[in-house]
Motif scaffolding. Sequence first.
Motif, mmCIF file in Angstrom:
data_model
loop_
_atom_site.group_PDB
_atom_site.id
_atom_site.type_symbol
_atom_site.label_atom_id
_atom_site.label_comp_id
_atom_site.label_asym_id
_atom_site.label_seq_id
_atom_site.Cartn_x
_atom_site.Cartn_y
_atom_site.Cartn_z
ATOM 1 N N ARG A 63 0.801 -1.221 0.000
ATOM 2 C CA ARG A 63 0.000 0.000 0.000
ATOM 3 C C ARG A 63 0.835 1.273 0.000
ATOM 4 O O ARG A 63 0.370 2.307 -0.467
ATOM 5 C CB ARG A 63 -0.934 -0.013 1.200
ATOM 6 C CG ARG A 63 -1.924 -1.170 1.105
ATOM 7 C CD ARG A 63 -2.773 -1.277 2.313
ATOM 8 N NE ARG A 63 -3.654 -0.118 2.331
ATOM 9 C CZ ARG A 63 -4.632 0.048 3.184
ATOM 10 N NH1 ARG A 63 -4.848 -0.858 4.104
ATOM 11 N NH2 ARG A 63 -5.386 1.108 3.138
ATOM 12 N N THR A 101 6.224 5.835 -6.924
ATOM 13 C CA THR A 101 6.447 6.961 -6.033
ATOM 14 C C THR A 101 5.689 6.690 -4.733
ATOM 15 O O THR A 101 4.518 6.307 -4.784
ATOM 16 C CB THR A 101 5.901 8.259 -6.672
ATOM 17 O OG1 THR A 101 6.531 8.427 -7.940
ATOM 18 C CG2 THR A 101 6.154 9.452 -5.790
ATOM 19 N N SER A 103 3.237 6.695 -1.898
ATOM 20 C CA SER A 103 1.917 7.310 -1.818
ATOM 21 C C SER A 103 1.006 6.378 -1.031
ATOM 22 O O SER A 103 1.478 5.581 -0.217
ATOM 23 C CB SER A 103 1.357 7.567 -3.225
ATOM 24 O OG SER A 103 0.186 8.353 -3.156
ATOM 25 N N GLU A 104 -0.280 6.416 -1.315
ATOM 26 C CA GLU A 104 -1.254 5.530 -0.680
ATOM 27 C C GLU A 104 -2.012 4.818 -1.794
ATOM 28 O O GLU A 104 -2.828 5.428 -2.479
ATOM 29 C CB GLU A 104 -2.211 6.353 0.181
ATOM 30 C CG GLU A 104 -3.166 5.544 0.990
ATOM 31 C CD GLU A 104 -4.055 6.406 1.860
ATOM 32 O OE1 GLU A 104 -4.972 5.845 2.463
ATOM 33 O OE2 GLU A 104 -3.866 7.632 1.922
ATOM 34 N N TYR A 105 -1.717 3.531 -1.980
ATOM 35 C CA TYR A 105 -2.259 2.759 -3.091
ATOM 36 C C TYR A 105 -3.319 1.778 -2.620
ATOM 37 O O TYR A 105 -3.339 1.360 -1.477
ATOM 38 C CB TYR A 105 -1.136 1.989 -3.795
ATOM 39 C CG TYR A 105 -0.133 2.888 -4.467
ATOM 40 C CD1 TYR A 105 -0.346 3.347 -5.753
ATOM 41 C CD2 TYR A 105 1.026 3.294 -3.806
ATOM 42 C CE1 TYR A 105 0.570 4.177 -6.378
ATOM 43 C CE2 TYR A 105 1.940 4.126 -4.421
ATOM 44 C CZ TYR A 105 1.714 4.563 -5.705
ATOM 45 O OH TYR A 105 2.618 5.391 -6.320
ATOM 46 N N SER A 106 -4.179 1.381 -3.557
ATOM 47 C CA SER A 106 -5.201 0.383 -3.285
ATOM 48 C C SER A 106 -5.442 -0.420 -4.554
ATOM 49 O O SER A 106 -5.032 -0.010 -5.641
ATOM 50 C CB SER A 106 -6.498 1.071 -2.836
ATOM 51 O OG SER A 106 -7.448 0.118 -2.414
ATOM 52 N N ASP A 122 -3.885 5.125 -7.132
ATOM 53 C CA ASP A 122 -3.185 5.995 -6.192
ATOM 54 C C ASP A 122 -4.259 6.879 -5.565
ATOM 55 O O ASP A 122 -4.839 7.734 -6.249
ATOM 56 C CB ASP A 122 -2.132 6.826 -6.917
ATOM 57 C CG ASP A 122 -1.290 7.678 -5.981
ATOM 58 O OD1 ASP A 122 -1.810 8.096 -4.918
ATOM 59 O OD2 ASP A 122 -0.125 7.934 -6.315
ATOM 60 N N LEU A 123 -4.546 6.664 -4.307
ATOM 61 C CA LEU A 123 -5.630 7.373 -3.640
ATOM 62 C C LEU A 123 -5.342 8.859 -3.443
ATOM 63 O O LEU A 123 -6.264 9.640 -3.231
ATOM 64 C CB LEU A 123 -5.928 6.716 -2.289
ATOM 65 C CG LEU A 123 -6.389 5.266 -2.377
ATOM 66 C CD1 LEU A 123 -6.502 4.650 -0.991
ATOM 67 C CD2 LEU A 123 -7.702 5.154 -3.129
ATOM 68 N N ARG A 124 -4.097 9.267 -3.529
ATOM 69 C CA ARG A 124 -3.743 10.683 -3.354
ATOM 70 C C ARG A 124 -3.822 11.469 -4.658
ATOM 71 O O ARG A 124 -4.202 12.625 -4.665
ATOM 72 C CB ARG A 124 -2.348 10.810 -2.758
ATOM 73 C CG ARG A 124 -2.277 10.311 -1.333
ATOM 74 C CD ARG A 124 -0.915 10.517 -0.750
ATOM 75 N NE ARG A 124 -0.843 9.884 0.562
ATOM 76 C CZ ARG A 124 0.278 9.618 1.177
ATOM 77 N NH1 ARG A 124 1.442 9.932 0.626
ATOM 78 N NH2 ARG A 124 0.268 9.032 2.354
ATOM 79 N N THR A 125 -3.426 10.827 -5.764
ATOM 80 C CA THR A 125 -3.380 11.556 -7.039
ATOM 81 C C THR A 125 -4.534 11.196 -7.974
ATOM 82 O O THR A 125 -4.787 11.914 -8.934
ATOM 83 C CB THR A 125 -2.063 11.266 -7.786
ATOM 84 O OG1 THR A 125 -2.033 9.879 -8.158
ATOM 85 C CG2 THR A 125 -0.848 11.612 -6.938
ATOM 86 N N GLY A 126 -5.181 10.064 -7.733
ATOM 87 C CA GLY A 126 -6.274 9.638 -8.602
ATOM 88 C C GLY A 126 -5.823 8.903 -9.850
ATOM 89 O O GLY A 126 -6.648 8.568 -10.695
ATOM 90 N N LYS A 145 -4.744 9.254 -15.658
ATOM 91 C CA LYS A 145 -5.993 9.764 -15.055
ATOM 92 C C LYS A 145 -7.082 9.749 -16.086
ATOM 93 O O LYS A 145 -6.922 10.049 -17.212
ATOM 94 C CB LYS A 145 -5.815 11.205 -14.572
ATOM 95 C CG LYS A 145 -5.278 11.296 -13.194
ATOM 96 C CD LYS A 145 -5.359 12.741 -12.725
ATOM 97 C CE LYS A 145 -4.837 12.883 -11.332
ATOM 98 N NZ LYS A 145 -4.915 14.223 -10.850
#
Length: 145
Positions: A63, A101, A103-106, A122-126, A145
Amino acid sequence: MAPRSLSFPWSDPSLSKAVLSKSGLGLVAGLALAVFAQGAIAANYEFLPCPAIDVNRIYRLDRATGEVGACQYGLKENSVKEGSVGITLCYPPGEGAGPQTPSEYSLVASHHASEGAVFRVDLRTGTMSVCYVLRETVVCTPPAK
């Protein structure tokens, strides 16, 4: 009039020492921090089954780094004859599936019954990538995106 200095109870070393020693608050706070840190470490991975209903594959995601791998059940040679329980086949990260990079992945699965891929988001960048097993590794498309 001379400026007054502000004094807070928690800034008095003798008072805080007395409170910590009498109540054991320091020990409790330390244990709580250790439990929280252990929980944070334990929750570093996310697992998601392949959406295809005829594939017994599970995807694994780090994650924090976005690294994706996958494993599935497999039969060894002569395993049916020998009564063996089989083996776990794992596919390491390949092109695009390695660390990204921080981040916070799912992972997200489509609801398409014959889809063998999953989405890494990537939950931070979309941004999203599509990840799937190709030959002997997991590969992911470039993030978009």
